[in-house]
Design a protein around this motif. Structure first.
Motif, PDB file in Angstrom:
ATOM      1  N   TRP A  58       0.895  -1.255  -0.013  1.00 57.86           N
ATOM      2  CA  TRP A  58       0.062  -0.040   0.003  1.00 57.86           C
ATOM      3  C   TRP A  58       0.849   1.329  -0.038  1.00 57.86           C
ATOM      4  O   TRP A  58       0.740   2.208   0.665  1.00 57.86           O
ATOM      5  CB  TRP A  58      -0.844  -0.103   1.248  1.00 57.86           C
ATOM      6  N   VAL A  87      -4.467  -1.766  -5.987  1.00 58.37           N
ATOM      7  CA  VAL A  87      -4.197  -0.493  -5.566  1.00 58.37           C
ATOM      8  C   VAL A  87      -3.768   0.374  -6.953  1.00 58.37           C
ATOM      9  O   VAL A  87      -2.617   0.039  -7.373  1.00 58.37           O
ATOM     10  CB  VAL A  87      -3.163  -0.165  -4.339  1.00 58.37           C
ATOM     11  N   HIS A  91      -5.825   5.888  -6.310  1.00 58.81           N
ATOM     12  CA  HIS A  91      -5.945   5.604  -4.828  1.00 58.81           C
ATOM     13  C   HIS A  91      -5.067   6.099  -4.122  1.00 58.81           C
ATOM     14  O   HIS A  91      -5.211   6.619  -3.100  1.00 58.81           O
ATOM     15  CB  HIS A  91      -5.991   3.978  -4.635  1.00 58.81           C
ATOM     16  N   GLU A 116      -9.977  -1.537  -5.069  1.00 62.07           N
ATOM     17  CA  GLU A 116      -8.771  -2.103  -4.547  1.00 62.07           C
ATOM     18  C   GLU A 116      -9.313  -3.228  -3.446  1.00 62.07           C
ATOM     19  O   GLU A 116     -10.417  -3.200  -2.933  1.00 62.07           O
ATOM     20  CB  GLU A 116      -7.625  -1.296  -3.918  1.00 62.07           C
ATOM     21  N   SER A 121     -12.023  -0.621  -1.514  1.00 63.21           N
ATOM     22  CA  SER A 121     -12.377   0.707  -1.749  1.00 63.21           C
ATOM     23  C   SER A 121     -11.886   1.141  -3.019  1.00 63.21           C
ATOM     24  O   SER A 121     -10.979   0.862  -3.785  1.00 63.21           O
ATOM     25  CB  SER A 121     -11.638   1.567  -0.761  1.00 63.21           C
ATOM     26  N   THR A 122     -12.825   2.224  -3.441  1.00 64.31           N
ATOM     27  CA  THR A 122     -12.501   3.207  -4.572  1.00 64.31           C
ATOM     28  C   THR A 122     -11.631   4.171  -4.159  1.00 64.31           C
ATOM     29  O   THR A 122     -11.456   4.290  -2.949  1.00 64.31           O
ATOM     30  CB  THR A 122     -13.789   3.437  -5.340  1.00 64.31           C
ATOM     31  N   PRO A 123     -11.148   4.999  -5.171  1.00 67.13           N
ATOM     32  CA  PRO A 123     -10.311   6.059  -4.662  1.00 67.13           C
ATOM     33  C   PRO A 123     -11.230   7.177  -3.719  1.00 67.13           C
ATOM     34  O   PRO A 123     -10.824   7.619  -2.719  1.00 67.13           O
ATOM     35  CB  PRO A 123     -10.105   6.851  -6.014  1.00 67.13           C
ATOM     36  N   VAL A 126     -11.149   5.572  -0.309  1.00 67.54           N
ATOM     37  CA  VAL A 126      -9.892   5.981   0.373  1.00 67.54           C
ATOM     38  C   VAL A 126      -9.798   7.397   0.839  1.00 67.54           C
ATOM     39  O   VAL A 126      -9.034   7.587   1.748  1.00 67.54           O
ATOM     40  CB  VAL A 126      -8.547   5.670  -0.811  1.00 67.54           C
TER      41      VAL A 126
END
Length: 176
Positions: A58, A87, A91, A116, A121-123, A126
């Protein structure tokens, strides 16, 4: 010296010698230093098309400027390039709140709703999780979905904002 140390020190001469001796040498993501990327691309012209190294999974590494991001895109970097956890650079930009660099990725076709797998989560999710209000607003203004059919209920952007206690973001993510 290790390749990581050579890259960290921005030692282009030694990097060139190491890549000359072993063109397949594993190098990290040096998105913040164009001369270093130019050197790497001379020896590994497909590096921008390869999947990134899974470690760190990450990483928040992104190009430091929109100009460098554009330069990388123009040389073949996939705007939807993913780590093994899915990712993307978008992101990463969302986590940092880096709108100017994120705009470049969108300009080159980045999927604003990529999910991801680490936190589903989507951007937008995030950005909500990291408390990046301006990024949340920007992503929404650029068409990010607040809820996708495949979203896990616990991973919705609104739920991340609630769980991470970002009260300034909660109303933005409420029903439009």
């Amino acid at each position: 010296r290790s390749i990581d140390l050579v890259c960290h020190d921005r030692d282009l001469e030694t990097l060139g010698q190491m890549l000359q001796a072993n063109p397949q040498l594993k190098v990290g993501e040096n998105w913040d230093h164009q001369p270093m990327m130019e050197m790497i691309l001379r020896h590994q012209p497909d590096i921008l098309k390869r999947s990134p190294d899974p470690t760190p999974s990450w990483s928040l590494a992104t190009p430091k400027t929109p100009e460098l991001a554009r330069w990388l895109m123009e040389r073949g970097m996939d705007p939807n390039r993913r780590t093994w956890l899915g990712v993307t650079m978008l992101h990463r930009c969302a986590a940092k709140g880096d709108i100017p660099v994120a705009q470049v990725f969108l300009d080159f076709g980045a999927d604003i709703n990529a999910i991801e797998t680490d936190s589903s989560s989507t951007p937008l999710g995030v950005a909500a999780r990291f408390g990046k209000k301006e990024m949340v607003e920007w992503l929404l203004s650029n068409g990010a979905d607040r809820r996708l059919p495949e979203d896990e209920p616990w991973a919705l952007p609104l739920e991340w904002a609630r769980r991470k206690n970002h009260p300034d973001i909660i109303p933005i993510l409420g029903v439009p």
